[in-house]
Design a protein around this motif. Structure first.
Motif, PDB file in Angstrom:
ATOM      1  N   THR A  25       2.859   4.814   1.633  1.00  0.00           N
ATOM      2  CA  THR A  25       3.614   5.882   2.277  1.00  0.00           C
ATOM      3  C   THR A  25       5.060   5.421   2.375  1.00  0.00           C
ATOM      4  N   VAL A  26       5.958   6.163   1.730  1.00  0.00           N
ATOM      5  CA  VAL A  26       7.355   5.753   1.619  1.00  0.00           C
ATOM      6  C   VAL A  26       8.252   6.818   2.236  1.00  0.00           C
ATOM      7  N   ARG A  27       9.142   6.377   3.099  1.00  0.00           N
ATOM      8  CA  ARG A  27      10.090   7.277   3.764  1.00  0.00           C
ATOM      9  C   ARG A  27      11.539   7.026   3.375  1.00  0.00           C
ATOM     10  N   GLN A  28      11.806   5.907   2.724  1.00  0.00           N
ATOM     11  CA  GLN A  28      13.162   5.587   2.293  1.00  0.00           C
ATOM     12  C   GLN A  28      13.223   5.669   0.777  1.00  0.00           C
ATOM     13  N   TYR A  29      14.146   6.518   0.278  1.00  0.00           N
ATOM     14  CA  TYR A  29      14.216   6.793  -1.151  1.00  0.00           C
ATOM     15  C   TYR A  29      15.582   6.423  -1.715  1.00  0.00           C
ATOM     16  N   GLN A  30      15.604   6.098  -3.003  1.00  0.00           N
ATOM     17  CA  GLN A  30      16.868   5.886  -3.686  1.00  0.00           C
ATOM     18  C   GLN A  30      17.634   7.207  -3.737  1.00  0.00           C
ATOM     19  N   THR A  31      18.937   7.138  -3.478  1.00  0.00           N
ATOM     20  CA  THR A  31      19.788   8.327  -3.430  1.00  0.00           C
ATOM     21  C   THR A  31      21.068   8.080  -4.222  1.00  0.00           C
ATOM     22  N   HIS A  32      21.888   9.123  -4.341  1.00  0.00           N
ATOM     23  CA  HIS A  32      23.240   8.938  -4.821  1.00  0.00           C
ATOM     24  C   HIS A  32      24.015   8.082  -3.809  1.00  0.00           C
ATOM     25  N   VAL A  33      25.185   7.598  -4.214  1.00  0.00           N
ATOM     26  CA  VAL A  33      25.988   6.748  -3.341  1.00  0.00           C
ATOM     27  C   VAL A  33      26.316   7.445  -2.033  1.00  0.00           C
ATOM     28  N   ASP A  34      26.514   8.765  -2.080  1.00  0.00           N
ATOM     29  CA  ASP A  34      26.857   9.508  -0.863  1.00  0.00           C
ATOM     30  C   ASP A  34      25.643   9.844   0.001  1.00  0.00           C
ATOM     31  N   GLY A  35      24.446   9.370  -0.402  1.00  0.00           N
ATOM     32  CA  GLY A  35      23.243   9.621   0.376  1.00  0.00           C
ATOM     33  C   GLY A  35      22.517  10.896   0.032  1.00  0.00           C
ATOM     34  N   SER A  36      23.031  11.658  -0.918  1.00  0.00           N
ATOM     35  CA  SER A  36      22.366  12.905  -1.311  1.00  0.00           C
ATOM     36  C   SER A  36      21.177  12.602  -2.212  1.00  0.00           C
ATOM     37  N   PRO A  37      20.209  13.518  -2.293  1.00  0.00           N
ATOM     38  CA  PRO A  37      18.983  13.259  -3.055  1.00  0.00           C
ATOM     39  C   PRO A  37      19.248  12.977  -4.526  1.00  0.00           C
ATOM     40  N   LEU A  38      18.459  12.088  -5.084  1.00  0.00           N
ATOM     41  CA  LEU A  38      18.517  11.758  -6.500  1.00  0.00           C
ATOM     42  C   LEU A  38      17.474  12.614  -7.222  1.00  0.00           C
ATOM     43  N   PRO A  39      17.900  13.598  -8.027  1.00  0.00           N
ATOM     44  CA  PRO A  39      16.927  14.525  -8.618  1.00  0.00           C
ATOM     45  C   PRO A  39      15.954  13.841  -9.570  1.00  0.00           C
ATOM     46  N   LEU A  40      14.772  14.407  -9.670  1.00  0.00           N
ATOM     47  CA  LEU A  40      13.818  13.953 -10.672  1.00  0.00           C
ATOM     48  C   LEU A  40      14.216  14.522 -12.026  1.00  0.00           C
TER      49      LEU A  40
END
Length: 265
Positions: A25-40
């Motif tokens: 169960t993972v709650r911390q994800y890789q994001t863009h530098v600004d913290g916005s979601p990294l699209p699949l």
């Protein structure tokens, strides 16, 4: 019409065990530098959504809907309502719903009338929603992602229903996030099998077996340097004055609001 060839899916017992042992169960994800979601990648998302819709269902009805949350302001609002901040940062975020409205619409458009079965709606709607969401998460894990089921929708059911404009017959069950992990989540223990997998009749478990199960599960409740106490954690959720008692009135109110309450008024 040409027949579809069914792909061969044969794995060794060790491979199957290893796949499910890798679940986290993972709650911390890789994001863009600004913290916005990294699209699949688009083909990954398509495969995951295809898997979602291939889930089993009762009576062919597919009594579920998933609301894909894409707008940043809506993500932020749902993170607030559910008290789960990672809804705002995951690559993909969904609200998984039991949905009997679509079947009622099919009957209506076909010139037929739906029956009255609110308890059945909850029973099979939740079952279908869970199976679809599980397919989604399993497909995501096959592609190298991890995710998190979010029961915190119960913290803000009324607000979620309003924000997502859910009509009667549609009830949020859980949220579900997926993405590339940015944390090393721990391996979580499970209750010993004899208390979970029963043979022919239900096995209630002796006091000693229950105590053993608590010992096995204690690490799941560890926080920082504090040793785990699973019974204490369960008390916080399910004991008198716990979180589930606090959530109960909101769920009953949502069931009534969405036309899915089968109990006495």
């Amino acid at each position: 019409m040409a027949r579809m060839t069914v792909a061969t899916r044969t794995y060794t017992p060790a491979e199957v065990t290893a796949f499910y042992d890798a679940h986290r169960t993972v709650r911390q994800y890789q994001t863009h530098v600004d913290g916005s979601p990294l699209p699949l990648p688009a083909d990954h998302l398509e495969a995951i959504l295809h898997a979602t819709q291939r889930a089993p269902t009762d009576a062919t009805a597919q009594l579920y809907s998933l609301i894909r949350i894409t707008r940043p302001e809506l993500r932020a609002r749902l993170a607030e309502l559910t008290t789960n901040a990672h809804i705002a940062t995951a690559s993909e975020a969904f609200v998984v719903c039991a949905d009997v409205r679509r079947v009622e619409r099919v009957l209506e458009v076909s010139g037929r009338q739906a029956g009255q079965w609110p308890a059945i709606a909850v029973h099979f709607g939740i079952g279908d929603a869970v199976m679809a969401g599980t397919n989604l998460l399993t497909a995501a894990e096959m592609l190298g992602y991890q995710g998190c089921w979010i029961g915190g929708v119960l913290n803000g059911l009324d607000g979620i229903i309003e924000e997502l404009k859910l009509p009667q017959g549609v009830l949020p069950f859980a949220a579900l996030t997926i993405g590339t992990p940015a944390e090393n989540a721990p391996y979580r223990p499970r209750v010993p099998r004899p208390l979970v997998i029963h043979t022919d009749t239900y096995h209630d478990g002796s006091d000693d077996e229950i105590r053993e199960a608590v010992q096995v599960m204690n690490p799941i409740a560890a926080r920082g340097d504090q040793p785990g106490d699973w019974a204490r954690l369960l008390t916080m959720y399910f004991g008198q004055g716990g979180g589930m008692e606090a959530r109960e009135p909101g769920l009953v109110a949502a069931l009534k609001k969405q036309g899915l309450w089968a109990g006495a008024e």
